[in-house]
Scaffold this motif. Structure first.
Motif, PDB file in Angstrom:
ATOM      1  N   LYS A 174      24.449   5.959 -13.219  1.00  0.00           N
ATOM      2  CA  LYS A 174      23.154   6.611 -13.409  1.00  0.00           C
ATOM      3  C   LYS A 174      23.321   8.117 -13.593  1.00  0.00           C
ATOM      4  O   LYS A 174      22.741   8.722 -14.512  1.00  0.00           O
ATOM      5  CB  LYS A 174      22.238   6.340 -12.222  1.00  0.00           C
ATOM      6  CG  LYS A 174      20.891   7.066 -12.298  1.00  0.00           C
ATOM      7  CD  LYS A 174      20.060   6.820 -11.058  1.00  0.00           C
ATOM      8  CE  LYS A 174      18.753   7.610 -11.117  1.00  0.00           C
ATOM      9  NZ  LYS A 174      19.016   9.083 -11.129  1.00  0.00           N
ATOM     10  N   ASN A 175      24.121   8.735 -12.735  1.00  0.00           N
ATOM     11  CA  ASN A 175      24.337  10.177 -12.841  1.00  0.00           C
ATOM     12  C   ASN A 175      25.007  10.547 -14.154  1.00  0.00           C
ATOM     13  O   ASN A 175      24.628  11.526 -14.816  1.00  0.00           O
ATOM     14  CB  ASN A 175      25.191  10.668 -11.671  1.00  0.00           C
ATOM     15  CG  ASN A 175      24.446  10.673 -10.350  1.00  0.00           C
ATOM     16  OD1 ASN A 175      23.220  10.622 -10.327  1.00  0.00           O
ATOM     17  ND2 ASN A 175      25.180  10.723  -9.251  1.00  0.00           N
ATOM     18  N   ALA A 176      26.017   9.759 -14.530  1.00  0.00           N
ATOM     19  CA  ALA A 176      26.740  10.046 -15.771  1.00  0.00           C
ATOM     20  C   ALA A 176      25.820   9.904 -16.978  1.00  0.00           C
ATOM     21  O   ALA A 176      25.858  10.726 -17.909  1.00  0.00           O
ATOM     22  CB  ALA A 176      27.944   9.107 -15.902  1.00  0.00           C
ATOM     23  N   ALA A 177      24.988   8.862 -16.973  1.00  0.00           N
ATOM     24  CA  ALA A 177      24.057   8.659 -18.082  1.00  0.00           C
ATOM     25  C   ALA A 177      23.056   9.808 -18.171  1.00  0.00           C
ATOM     26  O   ALA A 177      22.722  10.272 -19.268  1.00  0.00           O
ATOM     27  CB  ALA A 177      23.326   7.328 -17.906  1.00  0.00           C
ATOM     28  N   GLU A 178      22.589  10.262 -17.021  1.00  0.00           N
ATOM     29  CA  GLU A 178      21.636  11.378 -17.010  1.00  0.00           C
ATOM     30  C   GLU A 178      22.293  12.659 -17.524  1.00  0.00           C
ATOM     31  O   GLU A 178      21.693  13.419 -18.297  1.00  0.00           O
ATOM     32  CB  GLU A 178      21.099  11.595 -15.600  1.00  0.00           C
ATOM     33  CG  GLU A 178      20.032  12.672 -15.507  1.00  0.00           C
ATOM     34  CD  GLU A 178      19.414  12.789 -14.120  1.00  0.00           C
ATOM     35  OE1 GLU A 178      18.724  13.789 -13.875  1.00  0.00           O
ATOM     36  OE2 GLU A 178      19.627  11.880 -13.294  1.00  0.00           O
ATOM     37  N   ALA A 179      23.534  12.901 -17.098  1.00  0.00           N
ATOM     38  CA  ALA A 179      24.253  14.097 -17.548  1.00  0.00           C
ATOM     39  C   ALA A 179      24.494  14.041 -19.051  1.00  0.00           C
ATOM     40  O   ALA A 179      24.343  15.053 -19.758  1.00  0.00           O
ATOM     41  CB  ALA A 179      25.582  14.224 -16.799  1.00  0.00           C
ATOM     42  N   MET A 180      24.850  12.851 -19.561  1.00  0.00           N
ATOM     43  CA  MET A 180      25.070  12.691 -20.997  1.00  0.00           C
ATOM     44  C   MET A 180      23.774  12.885 -21.767  1.00  0.00           C
ATOM     45  O   MET A 180      23.742  13.568 -22.800  1.00  0.00           O
ATOM     46  CB  MET A 180      25.657  11.308 -21.282  1.00  0.00           C
ATOM     47  CG  MET A 180      27.080  11.116 -20.807  1.00  0.00           C
ATOM     48  SD  MET A 180      27.700   9.458 -21.180  1.00  0.00           S
ATOM     49  CE  MET A 180      27.774   9.540 -22.970  1.00  0.00           C
ATOM     50  N   PHE A 181      22.712  12.276 -21.268  1.00  0.00           N
ATOM     51  CA  PHE A 181      21.409  12.376 -21.926  1.00  0.00           C
ATOM     52  C   PHE A 181      20.967  13.836 -22.018  1.00  0.00           C
ATOM     53  O   PHE A 181      20.573  14.314 -23.094  1.00  0.00           O
ATOM     54  CB  PHE A 181      20.378  11.559 -21.151  1.00  0.00           C
ATOM     55  CG  PHE A 181      19.005  11.556 -21.755  1.00  0.00           C
ATOM     56  CD1 PHE A 181      18.650  10.622 -22.717  1.00  0.00           C
ATOM     57  CD2 PHE A 181      18.056  12.498 -21.377  1.00  0.00           C
ATOM     58  CE1 PHE A 181      17.382  10.617 -23.286  1.00  0.00           C
ATOM     59  CE2 PHE A 181      16.788  12.512 -21.932  1.00  0.00           C
ATOM     60  CZ  PHE A 181      16.447  11.567 -22.883  1.00  0.00           C
TER      61      PHE A 181
END
Length: 325
Positions: A112-119
């Protein structure tokens, strides 16, 4: 003498090994010890505008989350995003990340954190902020209530141009938009209480439609080599035209052939993206939103619109002859 040379060689070799180990140990002191900590660092970096490191850390988290089942590029993801409009290999890199996101079932906080950072990083790099785009679409929708495609007046060309320019300029390339949709979908799956992710998924699904419709050279992106740019682009300044003339408008409406024409596969892709866009926007937009009624009408029309119908429409100006809302 040979004995001493051999001993010296061993000492040098051991020294190199020990120094290498020491280097790795010291490097490790500044590196998070697990994926969740690394993912939080990615979020922090994206919030600070350090998108390159944020994307690198995020990719490493995805690799850890995949347990080695998928190859996620950890070092060139930033370059892949930056070059995605011009590089085929860059778009291939984005496609591999999109595939992982669309197939993983992980529910980890790290993902979740990685996806948010990428987004956040990709949105920041490209300016493709879904909420801002949604507000722009709403504003154009409000202004377009009295505009008829078939009888547009000279005074309305600016509005029509703004709408088409917003769609074309925001669409970029298919892989980039699909990655943003996959990130939105992943975040919605992991954080269903946040309606922003539904709106984002709907917007990015919608932005794939102009690419499918107008990508006349078939390279998966909208660029000045595509036919629609003949009427939108100033080739001398390499910028969008400052205004749309009646000739430009008629050219877009009746000279630019849709890529779905006589193409069932692309027509099916448009139907799928439109369905995703409508369902997610309707669910994610606040109750009573100005677009709600329009979305409802389009959803009703989806019951009678199929790929065969879409494939019979040759030009934008012919839409009203085939579809009645």
């Amino acid at each position: 003498m040979k004995k001493y040379i051999f001993l010296l060689g061993v000492i040098v070799l051991v020294s190199l090994i020990l120094s290498s180990c020491a280097m790795n140990v010291f490097k490790g002191l500044n590196t998070p010890t697990n994926a969740e900590a690394l993912s939080q660092l990615a979020v922090d970096e994206s919030n600070n505008g350090n998108f390159k490191d944020a994307l690198s850390y995020s990719a490493q988290v995805l690799s850890a989350t995949s347990n080695g089942n998928n190859t996620i590029p950890s070092t060139n993801l930033y370059n892949a995003v930056a070059l995605s409009d011009t590089s085929t290999s860059a778009r291939t890199t984005l496609a591999s990340v999109t595939y992982f996101l669309n197939t993983t079932t992980s529910t980890s906080v790290a993902l979740k954190n990685a996806a948010e950072a990428m987004f956040n990083s990709i949105s920041g790099m490209t300016g493709l902020n879904a909420v801002n785009l949604a507000n722009s679409f709403i504003s154009l929708y409000q202004q377009s209530q009295n505009v008829s495609v078939s009888s547009v007046s000279t005074a309305d060309y600016a509005l029509v141009f703004s709408a088409i320019k917003l769609l074309v300029s925001s669409s970029h390339n298919l892989q980039l938009i699909q990655l943003l949709e996959a990130l939105s979908s992943t975040l919605n799956r992991l954080d269903p209480s946040n309606s922003t992710w539904l709106v984002s998924k709907g917007i990015y699904a919608a932005l794939q439609i102009p690419i499918i419709l107008f990508d006349s050279n078939g390279n998966g992106m909208l660029d000045p080599q595509d036919q629609i740019f003949t009427y939108l682009w100033n080739y001398q300044t390499n910028t969008f035209k400052s205004q749309l003339t009646s000739e430009d408008y008629n050219g877009i409406m009746y000279n630019v052939q849709l890529q779905t024409y006589n193409n069932i596969q692309k027509s099916n892709e448009v139907i799928a993206d439109l369905s995703t866009a409508l369902s997610n926007l309707y669910a994610g937009l606040p109750s009573g939103n100005i677009l709600s009624n329009y979305i409802t009408e389009l959803e009703m029309a989806m019951y009678v619109i199929n790929a065969q119908t879409i494939s019979q429409i040759q030009y934008l100006g012919d839409i009203q002859n085939h579809i009645s809302l």
